[in-house]
Design a protein around this motif. Structure first.
Motif, PDB file in Angstrom:
ATOM      1  N   LEU A   4     -12.763  -1.074 -12.644  1.00  0.00           N
ATOM      2  CA  LEU A   4     -11.960  -1.268 -11.361  1.00  0.00           C
ATOM      3  C   LEU A   4     -12.080   0.077 -10.420  1.00  0.00           C
ATOM      4  O   LEU A   4     -12.446   0.021  -9.352  1.00  0.00           O
ATOM      5  CB  LEU A   4     -10.374  -1.246 -11.736  1.00  0.00           C
ATOM      6  N   TRP A   8     -13.891   0.314  -6.795  1.00  0.00           N
ATOM      7  CA  TRP A   8     -13.231   0.673  -5.542  1.00  0.00           C
ATOM      8  C   TRP A   8     -13.685   2.186  -4.806  1.00  0.00           C
ATOM      9  O   TRP A   8     -14.082   2.259  -3.682  1.00  0.00           O
ATOM     10  CB  TRP A   8     -11.741   0.910  -5.683  1.00  0.00           C
ATOM     11  N   TYR A  12     -15.577   2.554  -1.126  1.00  0.00           N
ATOM     12  CA  TYR A  12     -15.273   3.588  -0.068  1.00  0.00           C
ATOM     13  C   TYR A  12     -16.374   4.487  -0.124  1.00  0.00           C
ATOM     14  O   TYR A  12     -16.424   5.144   1.049  1.00  0.00           O
ATOM     15  CB  TYR A  12     -13.963   4.328  -0.773  1.00  0.00           C
ATOM     16  N   TRP A  22     -10.274  -4.111   5.703  1.00  0.00           N
ATOM     17  CA  TRP A  22      -8.639  -3.868   5.966  1.00  0.00           C
ATOM     18  C   TRP A  22      -8.265  -2.910   7.006  1.00  0.00           C
ATOM     19  O   TRP A  22      -7.006  -2.591   6.881  1.00  0.00           O
ATOM     20  CB  TRP A  22      -8.317  -4.005   4.796  1.00  0.00           C
ATOM     21  N   GLY A  48      -1.704   1.594  -3.632  1.00  0.00           N
ATOM     22  CA  GLY A  48      -3.257   1.163  -3.152  1.00  0.00           C
ATOM     23  C   GLY A  48      -3.204   1.635  -1.632  1.00  0.00           C
ATOM     24  O   GLY A  48      -3.895   0.965  -1.094  1.00  0.00           O
ATOM     25  N   GLY A  49      -2.698   2.670  -1.446  1.00  0.00           N
ATOM     26  CA  GLY A  49      -2.810   3.246   0.248  1.00  0.00           C
ATOM     27  C   GLY A  49      -4.288   3.327   0.630  1.00  0.00           C
ATOM     28  O   GLY A  49      -4.386   3.307   1.677  1.00  0.00           O
ATOM     29  N   ASP A  70      -3.468   5.377  -5.813  1.00  0.00           N
ATOM     30  CA  ASP A  70      -4.767   4.437  -5.738  1.00  0.00           C
ATOM     31  C   ASP A  70      -5.687   4.663  -6.872  1.00  0.00           C
ATOM     32  O   ASP A  70      -5.616   5.615  -7.485  1.00  0.00           O
ATOM     33  CB  ASP A  70      -5.427   4.696  -4.349  1.00  0.00           C
ATOM     34  N   VAL A  71      -6.243   3.697  -7.143  1.00  0.00           N
ATOM     35  CA  VAL A  71      -7.389   3.584  -8.294  1.00  0.00           C
ATOM     36  C   VAL A  71      -8.501   4.314  -7.744  1.00  0.00           C
ATOM     37  O   VAL A  71      -9.408   4.901  -8.778  1.00  0.00           O
ATOM     38  CB  VAL A  71      -7.535   2.229  -8.871  1.00  0.00           C
ATOM     39  N   ALA A  95      -4.441   6.231 -10.161  1.00  0.00           N
ATOM     40  CA  ALA A  95      -3.933   5.230 -11.364  1.00  0.00           C
ATOM     41  C   ALA A  95      -4.410   3.847 -10.930  1.00  0.00           C
ATOM     42  O   ALA A  95      -4.284   3.484  -9.740  1.00  0.00           O
ATOM     43  CB  ALA A  95      -2.709   5.539 -11.627  1.00  0.00           C
ATOM     44  N   ASP A  96      -4.378   3.127 -11.928  1.00  0.00           N
ATOM     45  CA  ASP A  96      -4.340   1.616 -11.750  1.00  0.00           C
ATOM     46  C   ASP A  96      -2.884   1.221 -11.753  1.00  0.00           C
ATOM     47  O   ASP A  96      -2.309   1.456 -12.850  1.00  0.00           O
ATOM     48  CB  ASP A  96      -4.974   1.053 -13.145  1.00  0.00           C
ATOM     49  N   ILE A  97      -2.280   0.514 -10.877  1.00  0.00           N
ATOM     50  CA  ILE A  97      -0.976   0.257 -10.942  1.00  0.00           C
ATOM     51  C   ILE A  97      -0.298  -0.549 -11.703  1.00  0.00           C
ATOM     52  O   ILE A  97       0.756  -0.587 -12.507  1.00  0.00           O
ATOM     53  CB  ILE A  97      -0.478  -0.478  -9.446  1.00  0.00           C
ATOM     54  N   ARG A 112       0.205  -2.693   0.911  1.00  0.00           N
ATOM     55  CA  ARG A 112      -0.373  -3.665   1.713  1.00  0.00           C
ATOM     56  C   ARG A 112      -1.968  -4.211   1.157  1.00  0.00           C
ATOM     57  O   ARG A 112      -2.690  -3.337   0.768  1.00  0.00           O
ATOM     58  CB  ARG A 112      -0.704  -3.137   3.266  1.00  0.00           C
ATOM     59  N   ALA A 113      -2.130  -5.147   0.633  1.00  0.00           N
ATOM     60  CA  ALA A 113      -3.461  -5.773   0.272  1.00  0.00           C
ATOM     61  C   ALA A 113      -3.856  -5.189  -1.109  1.00  0.00           C
ATOM     62  O   ALA A 113      -5.025  -5.147  -1.509  1.00  0.00           O
ATOM     63  CB  ALA A 113      -4.294  -5.427   1.181  1.00  0.00           C
ATOM     64  N   VAL A 114      -2.910  -5.158  -2.035  1.00  0.00           N
ATOM     65  CA  VAL A 114      -3.078  -4.620  -3.413  1.00  0.00           C
ATOM     66  C   VAL A 114      -2.734  -5.567  -4.469  1.00  0.00           C
ATOM     67  O   VAL A 114      -3.447  -6.296  -5.156  1.00  0.00           O
ATOM     68  CB  VAL A 114      -2.560  -3.204  -3.815  1.00  0.00           C
TER      69      VAL A 114
HETATM   70  C1  LIG Z   1      -7.520  -3.837   0.458  1.00  0.00           C
HETATM   71  S1  LIG Z   1      -7.590  -2.156   0.199  1.00  0.00           S
HETATM   72  C2  LIG Z   1      -5.916  -1.755   1.249  1.00  0.00           C
HETATM   73  C3  LIG Z   1      -5.837  -0.280   1.427  1.00  0.00           C
HETATM   74  C4  LIG Z   1      -4.562  -0.092   2.062  1.00  0.00           C
HETATM   75  N1  LIG Z   1      -3.384  -0.462   1.698  1.00  0.00           N
HETATM   76  C5  LIG Z   1      -4.503  -0.595   3.418  1.00  0.00           C
HETATM   77  O1  LIG Z   1      -3.702  -1.252   3.739  1.00  0.00           O
HETATM   78  O2  LIG Z   1      -5.334  -0.095   4.367  1.00  0.00           O
HETATM   79  C6  LIG Z   1      -6.846  -2.196  -1.305  1.00  0.00           C
HETATM   80  C7  LIG Z   1      -6.826  -0.954  -2.166  1.00  0.00           C
HETATM   81  O3  LIG Z   1      -6.137  -1.061  -3.451  1.00  0.00           O
HETATM   82  C8  LIG Z   1      -6.701  -0.214  -4.388  1.00  0.00           C
HETATM   83  N2  LIG Z   1      -6.557  -0.774  -5.583  1.00  0.00           N
HETATM   84  C9  LIG Z   1      -6.992  -1.954  -5.706  1.00  0.00           C
HETATM   85  N3  LIG Z   1      -6.574  -2.454  -7.085  1.00  0.00           N
HETATM   86  C10 LIG Z   1      -5.596  -1.476  -7.411  1.00  0.00           C
HETATM   87  C11 LIG Z   1      -5.086  -1.189  -8.641  1.00  0.00           C
HETATM   88  N4  LIG Z   1      -5.166  -2.261  -9.703  1.00  0.00           N
HETATM   89  N5  LIG Z   1      -4.336  -0.186  -8.791  1.00  0.00           N
HETATM   90  C12 LIG Z   1      -4.150   0.867  -7.894  1.00  0.00           C
HETATM   91  N6  LIG Z   1      -4.808   0.670  -6.509  1.00  0.00           N
HETATM   92  C13 LIG Z   1      -5.655  -0.362  -6.509  1.00  0.00           C
HETATM   93  C14 LIG Z   1      -8.080  -0.147  -3.822  1.00  0.00           C
HETATM   94  O4  LIG Z   1      -8.761   1.138  -4.270  1.00  0.00           O
HETATM   95  C15 LIG Z   1      -8.069  -0.001  -2.255  1.00  0.00           C
HETATM   96  O5  LIG Z   1      -7.803   1.177  -1.784  1.00  0.00           O
END
Ligand SMILES: C[S@@+](CC[C@H](N)C(=O)[O-])C[C@H]1O[C@@H](n2cnc3c(N)ncnc32)[C@H](O)[C@@H]1O
Length: 205
Positions: A4, A8, A12, A22, A48-49, A70-71, A95-97, A112-114
């Motif tokens: 994972l 990601w 990036y 996004w 997941g910022g 964020d991962v 970290a992985d949430i 947002r979007a995680v």
């Molecule tokens: C679609 S992006 C959204 C980023 C941010 N929230 C925004 O709105 O701009 C998803 C983000 O979640 C992170 N992510 C995905 N799976 C994750 C997990 N299991 N734990 C933590 N972060 C995660 C990714 O690295 C990425 O930065």
């Protein structure tokens, strides 16, 4: 978290943060919900910022207890580089949430979007366990996912789409839906992606 994280980090590393689908120049709706929910002393975490500018704007408004998880450390490095010296005012967690155990509680939990990447029930269960451990009654939870008519993949990964009602059912009590908005996000390449923004208030345990 190897695969994972590699995925990601690769996303990036491959393009500027302003070119990811996004990308928002400003997180207008998230900012409005956060500033309405909590004052500047409140502990705010962005799950997941990534490299979002939400932190920049919260710092600008005087928020002083900010955490981003964020991962992808490549994403966090981009945010830190942009913030410069101000980056030291933020707590950064790689970290992985679904595997993270919050060491403290936050007044505002923003995502947002995680969550929509968690397509397996056990992943969502682990996320909700972290959410329960990381909040107390009275906390505000702001979540944005692809809406039911949104894309079914993002960054090459499948997503689970939600309406406010189905997201509320997934998150479950003690989180009570208090607000919702549908937002049409325009990606840098001009595609339209409908999002469901949902605000929850944590009631009793
Ligand atoms: C679609 S992006 C959204 C980023 C941010 N929230 C925004 O709105 O701009 C998803 C983000 O979640 C992170 N992510 C995905 N799976 C994750 C997990 N299991 N734990 C933590 N972060 C995660 C990714 O690295 C990425 O930065």
């Amino acid at each position: 978290m190897g695969d994972l994280r590699d995925h990601w980090d690769g996303v990036y590393a491959a393009r500027p943060e302003t070119a990811v689908s996004w990308y928002q120049a400003r997180s207008v709706r998230s900012l409005a919900y956060i500033t309405a929910a909590a004052n500047k002393d409140a502990a705010v975490i962005d799950i997941g910022g990534g490299a979002s500018t939400l932190l920049d704007d919260l710092l600008e408004r005087g928020y002083r207890d900010l955490t981003v998880l964020d991962v992808a450390d490549v994403a966090l490095d981009k945010a830190k580089a942009r913030l410069g010296q101000k980056a030291s005012r933020v707590s950064w967690i790689v970290a992985d949430i679904t595997q993270w155990r919050p060491p403290r509680q936050y007044a505002v939990w923003h995502d947002r979007a995680v969550f929509h990447f968690l397509t397996r029930a056990e992943q969502r269960k682990a996320y909700v366990a972290a959410l329960l451990a990381g909040t107390a009654p009275g906390a505000t939870v702001i979540m944005a996912t692809f809406a039911l008519d949104g894309p079914d993949t993002c960054s090459g990964l499948p997503v689970q789409r939600y309406s406010p009602r189905t997201l509320a059912a997934e998150i479950g009590p003690p989180f009570v839906l208090t607000d919702e908005t549908r937002e049409m996000h325009t990606t840098p390449s001009g595609a339209q992606q409908p999002f469901s923004y949902v605000v929850f208030r944590r009631e009793v345990n």
